[in-house]
Design an enzyme around this catalytic site. Structure first.
Site, PDB file in Angstrom:
ATOM      1  N   HIS A 197      31.663  57.352  44.206  1.00 47.26           N
ATOM      2  CA  HIS A 197      32.037  56.166  43.271  1.00 47.26           C
ATOM      3  C   HIS A 197      30.589  55.995  42.346  1.00 47.26           C
ATOM      4  O   HIS A 197      29.618  55.695  43.325  1.00 47.26           O
ATOM      5  CB  HIS A 197      32.481  54.958  44.092  1.00 47.26           C
ATOM      6  CG  HIS A 197      33.931  55.284  44.259  1.00 47.26           C
ATOM      7  ND1 HIS A 197      34.041  55.586  45.617  1.00 47.26           N
ATOM      8  CD2 HIS A 197      34.996  55.131  43.756  1.00 47.26           C
ATOM      9  CE1 HIS A 197      35.381  55.838  45.728  1.00 47.26           C
ATOM     10  NE2 HIS A 197      35.966  55.648  44.402  1.00 47.26           N
ATOM     11  N   CYS A 225      37.450  53.660  47.730  1.00 46.44           N
ATOM     12  CA  CYS A 225      36.723  52.759  46.736  1.00 46.44           C
ATOM     13  C   CYS A 225      36.465  51.467  47.049  1.00 46.44           C
ATOM     14  O   CYS A 225      35.339  50.858  46.754  1.00 46.44           O
ATOM     15  CB  CYS A 225      37.270  53.081  45.575  1.00 46.44           C
ATOM     16  SG  CYS A 225      39.195  52.997  45.385  1.00 46.44           S
ATOM     17  N   LYS A 285      40.672  59.260  31.862  1.00 43.35           N
ATOM     18  CA  LYS A 285      40.198  59.987  32.815  1.00 43.35           C
ATOM     19  C   LYS A 285      40.249  61.358  32.233  1.00 43.35           C
ATOM     20  O   LYS A 285      40.773  61.765  31.654  1.00 43.35           O
ATOM     21  CB  LYS A 285      40.981  59.886  34.271  1.00 43.35           C
ATOM     22  CG  LYS A 285      42.268  60.573  34.081  1.00 43.35           C
ATOM     23  CD  LYS A 285      43.038  60.670  35.703  1.00 43.35           C
ATOM     24  CE  LYS A 285      44.498  60.990  35.263  1.00 43.35           C
ATOM     25  NZ  LYS A 285      45.067  61.444  36.816  1.00 43.35           N
ATOM     26  N   HIS A 294      35.186  56.742  39.277  1.00 40.20           N
ATOM     27  CA  HIS A 294      35.723  57.435  40.613  1.00 40.20           C
ATOM     28  C   HIS A 294      35.547  59.074  40.196  1.00 40.20           C
ATOM     29  O   HIS A 294      36.037  59.573  39.221  1.00 40.20           O
ATOM     30  CB  HIS A 294      37.160  57.157  40.864  1.00 40.20           C
ATOM     31  CG  HIS A 294      37.599  55.623  40.913  1.00 40.20           C
ATOM     32  ND1 HIS A 294      37.785  54.942  41.872  1.00 40.20           N
ATOM     33  CD2 HIS A 294      37.801  54.682  39.929  1.00 40.20           C
ATOM     34  CE1 HIS A 294      38.028  53.820  41.778  1.00 40.20           C
ATOM     35  NE2 HIS A 294      37.925  53.594  40.580  1.00 40.20           N
ATOM     36  N   GLN A 306      38.680  62.810  51.802  1.00 42.45           N
ATOM     37  CA  GLN A 306      38.243  62.887  50.337  1.00 42.45           C
ATOM     38  C   GLN A 306      36.835  63.056  50.252  1.00 42.45           C
ATOM     39  O   GLN A 306      36.086  62.262  51.126  1.00 42.45           O
ATOM     40  CB  GLN A 306      39.070  61.949  49.696  1.00 42.45           C
ATOM     41  CG  GLN A 306      40.201  61.425  49.403  1.00 42.45           C
ATOM     42  CD  GLN A 306      40.758  60.497  48.397  1.00 42.45           C
ATOM     43  OE1 GLN A 306      40.150  59.385  48.845  1.00 42.45           O
ATOM     44  NE2 GLN A 306      41.267  60.852  47.564  1.00 42.45           N
ATOM     45  N   ARG A 356      47.872  58.050  54.223  1.00 39.91           N
ATOM     46  CA  ARG A 356      49.051  57.793  53.224  1.00 39.91           C
ATOM     47  C   ARG A 356      50.199  58.054  53.775  1.00 39.91           C
ATOM     48  O   ARG A 356      50.411  59.127  54.427  1.00 39.91           O
ATOM     49  CB  ARG A 356      48.665  58.535  51.894  1.00 39.91           C
ATOM     50  CG  ARG A 356      47.325  58.002  51.297  1.00 39.91           C
ATOM     51  CD  ARG A 356      47.118  58.747  49.727  1.00 39.91           C
ATOM     52  NE  ARG A 356      45.919  58.242  49.533  1.00 39.91           N
ATOM     53  CZ  ARG A 356      45.333  58.738  48.252  1.00 39.91           C
ATOM     54  NH1 ARG A 356      46.023  59.714  47.427  1.00 39.91           N
ATOM     55  NH2 ARG A 356      44.215  58.243  47.696  1.00 39.91           N
ATOM     56  N   ASP A 382      34.891  61.897  48.293  1.00 46.61           N
ATOM     57  CA  ASP A 382      34.742  60.634  47.380  1.00 46.61           C
ATOM     58  C   ASP A 382      33.307  60.405  46.930  1.00 46.61           C
ATOM     59  O   ASP A 382      32.438  60.213  47.610  1.00 46.61           O
ATOM     60  CB  ASP A 382      35.510  59.546  47.994  1.00 46.61           C
ATOM     61  CG  ASP A 382      36.609  59.079  47.552  1.00 46.61           C
ATOM     62  OD1 ASP A 382      36.906  59.493  46.497  1.00 46.61           O
ATOM     63  OD2 ASP A 382      37.292  58.112  47.898  1.00 46.61           O
TER      64      ASP A 382
END
Length: 668
Positions: A405, A354, A488, A534, A401, A383, A403
């Site tokens: 945004h 992000c 969320k 997100h 991911q 991670r 991902d």
């Protein structure tokens, strides 16, 4: 629940809430779970909690964890107690002990637990002061540490909330039939009335190591896992599900089907994808990309590493440092003697995508006409997971991911969140998942645990609630589980054997736009702050792949199968005939091949069935003469004499429609 138990009851002020029906194990008094032996008044709202309800099962499992701990200390009196919470489908308890538990220890512990259950010990709650608790638990160092952390249980340890909270401390005594306390534990409760209530629907499962409070800097404890159910039949059904899950274990299937591996030379939690696994992953990513582009998303690419300043601005280095890999120092300069003449710059492997997407947004001025802005990336992140937490592809140290945004105006929040949820559900259905439910995570009642205005939280929470309700899916609202900056929606799905997986998330975030000072020019000509959404669809491609692999037990739909069609000649003289058919399929984009090995036909069939190839084309003299082929399917059924043109059309249709073809009647 027995017919004699009303839905809502009131009791005299001086009476205990007693039920003749064993299925009722606790009470919900004015919305709070309480022990069955709780004094209530006529003014109280009281609901019975049955043993087969979600709350009842959690209480049953927590009580069984206490029986486990008592049994361990009966057998090994010097053992120190850690934490013993209920978890999904079971419970565990952590112990400080000089020597690891052995399988023989577990057998002895189980027998002792059975004795404790038969003894019918009552669980009796006592309120104690901090000092009283310390005096009574002076020989339990881990319990003493929890008392000192009272009120900060989220930071204290996983499961610590079952022991201490922000309010009063309580100890539960196990009292025998003579009224003597035979064991005790620090605990918030509630518990079942007595150990006999636990019955015989429980079992111990496995031993594992666990660091105290989840930190490798702390002592390593011994953890015993168990499961508990309302009846023996439910326990057996659960054990059968575990057996089926073991057959579907993606780690086992990944090796058998030659899909991926974790070479020791690379490191724990870091996977490599073999050619067949790469095909499946590629199909997943390409399909998702096509759908995203059609839905108005733009793909971006960002580096795997960044200067520390980026993660200071995003606050990840404050809130997530322990989950990040150590820094790499770059651009440091030294003289001939090795003295540093220019300090280096620290870089970090990115744990999230992000912040980099935010920099793309910030690269130039934005107008309300540019919004919503939808950025997507298959971004690999890293991670620093503890080695004990790693689990195949579902918990790794390096993963990708899918991902996205989205940057939106406040007015666009609800409509864009609606589109996101509809898109997510539609995409997951493309992959054969169709059993969904939603969770709405809302802010904590305690003001210190969230930021922003009441107006923003009310507006954004209502927007997500409206989106969730409009979907028609089951919705559970969970107060106190939201991130500190916004609510969320989490989407959960059930797989083929009924397990629930959390997949996609729609997270509202006004915090990062504020930290990075993002702006757009509104229709009024003034500067405004966008809201960020997100959105992870798969969560991670690795984890989603593992879920699909287990959902299908390796037998993917035709469109995802690494090899979609294999030709098997009855004898080698018919191989050229199949080569011609397979050639036409390959020209049409089908992953097809002919088995030219020296194996006999029946062995070839067994080999490709074991490899879970969905469609086998078999041809002999009769097929060659008639211009036909025979289909053989994963379940062993066959369809004979299909004209070649029709066979090719059937294969192409199964691929285009994402059909799961295991049997003859599924290829239509």
């Amino acid at each position: 629940m027995s017919d004699v138990v009303p839905t809502v009851v009131e009791y005299p002020a001086d009476g205990f809430a007693l039920f003749p029906d064993r299925s009722v194990v606790a009470l919900r008094v004015n919305g709070e779970l309480k022990d069955l032996a709780t004094v209530v008044t006529a003014a109280d709202s009281v609901e019975p909690v049955t043993i087969d309800s979600a709350d009842g099962l959690a209480i049953l499992r927590h009580s069984t964890a206490h029986v486990l701990a008592q049994a361990v200390q009966r057998i090994k009196p010097q053992t120190n107690l850690g934490i013993g919470p209920p978890i999904t489908d079971g419970f565990y308890y952590d112990f400080g002990t000089d020597a690891p538990f052995t399988p023989d220890d577990v057998k002895a512990i189980k027998k002792e637990m059975e004795r404790i259950v038969r003894e019918g010990q009552r669980f009796v709650r006592r309120v104690v002061s901090d000092d009283e608790a310390r005096a009574e638990l002076a020989d339990e160092p881990f319990k003493l540490e929890l008392i000192g952390l009272k009120g900060g249980t989220k930071e204290a340890a996983e499961g610590a909330s079952v022991e201490v909270g922000a309010g009063e401390l309580t100890i539960y005594d196990n009292v025998d039939r003579d009224g003597e306390t035979v064991w005790k534990d620090l605990c918030r409760g509630p518990h079942v009335p007595n150990t006999r209530t636990i019955g015989n629907g429980w079992d111990l499962q496995r031993i594992a190591g666990a660091y105290w409070r989840g930190s490798e800097k702390n002592p390593q404890l011994q953890r015993i896992y168990g499961t508990a159910w309302a009846t023996k039949d439910e326990l057996r059904a659960y054990q059968q599900r575990l057996e089926e899950a073991a057959k579907r274990d993606h780690r086992k299937l990944g090796k058998e089907l030659d899909l991926f591996s974790f070479p020791d030379e690379i490191g724990s939690g870091l996977s490599v994808w073999h050619p067949k696994g790469g095909i499946v992953r590629g199909e997943m990513e390409q399909h998702a990309r096509r759908r995203h582009v059609a839905a108005g998303y733009t793909y971006v690419y960002t580096p795997h590493i960044s200067k520390e300043d980026l993660f200071l601005t995003s606050n990840h280095l404050v809130t997530y440092r322990d989950g990040m890999f150590p820094p790499i120092t770059m651009d440091e300069e030294r003289d001939a003697e090795g003295t540093i003449t220019k300090a280096g710059q620290e870089y970090y492997l990115k744990p999230m995508n992000c912040p980099m997407h935010i920099l793309i947004y910030k690269e130039r001025g934005r107008s309300y006409r540019d919004l919503p802005m939808r950025l997507a990336e298959n971004g690999t992140v890293y991670r620093n997971e503890l080695s004990g937490a790693l689990h195949g592809l579902t918990r790794v140290r390096g993963f990708t991911q899918d991902d996205s945004h989205l940057f939106v105006t406040p007015e666009q929040l609800e409509s864009e969140a609606t589109k996101v949820l509809e898109f997510v559900i539609s995409m997951l259905r493309d992959f054969g998942l169709d059993d969904f439910e939603l969770e709405l995570s809302m802010r904590d009642d305690e003001k210190s645990k969230w930021i922003g205005s009441d107006e923003f939280w009310e507006y954004s929470t209502n927007a997500l609630r409206n989106v969730a309700v409009a979907s028609g899916l089951k919705l559970t609202e969970v107060p106190g589980e939201a991130a500190f900056y916004g609510p969320k929606i989490d989407l959960k799905t059930r797989d083929a054997i009924g397990r629930t997986w959390q997949l996609s998330t729609v997270q509202v975030d006004p915090n990062l736009p504020e930290r990075f000072e993002l702006e757009y020019t509104g229709s009024d000509g003034e500067r405004h702050r966008p809201i960020m959404i997100h959105r992870a669809l798969f969560g991670s491609i690795e984890r989603f792949f593992a879920i699909l692999l287990e959902h299908y037990a390796g037998a993917f739909p035709v469109w995802l199968s690494p090899v979609q069609v294999v030709g098997i000649p009855v004898a080698e003289e018919y191989a050229p005939y199949l080569d011609e058919i397979v050639g036409r399929l390959r020209e049409a984009g089908v992953r097809a091949e002919v088995d030219h090995s020296d194996d006999r036909m029946q062995k070839k069939i067994r080999t490709h069935t074991t490899q879970k190839v969905p469609l086998q084309l078999i041809a002999g003299e009769q097929d060659r003469a008639a211009g036909t082929v025979s289909f053989r399917f994963r379940d062993g059924s066959q369809t004979n004499g299909v004209p070649v043109d029709d066979a090719i059309a059937l294969v192409l249709r199964a691929i285009a429609q994402h059909t799961l073809v295991d049997t003859a009647d599924q290829l239509v």
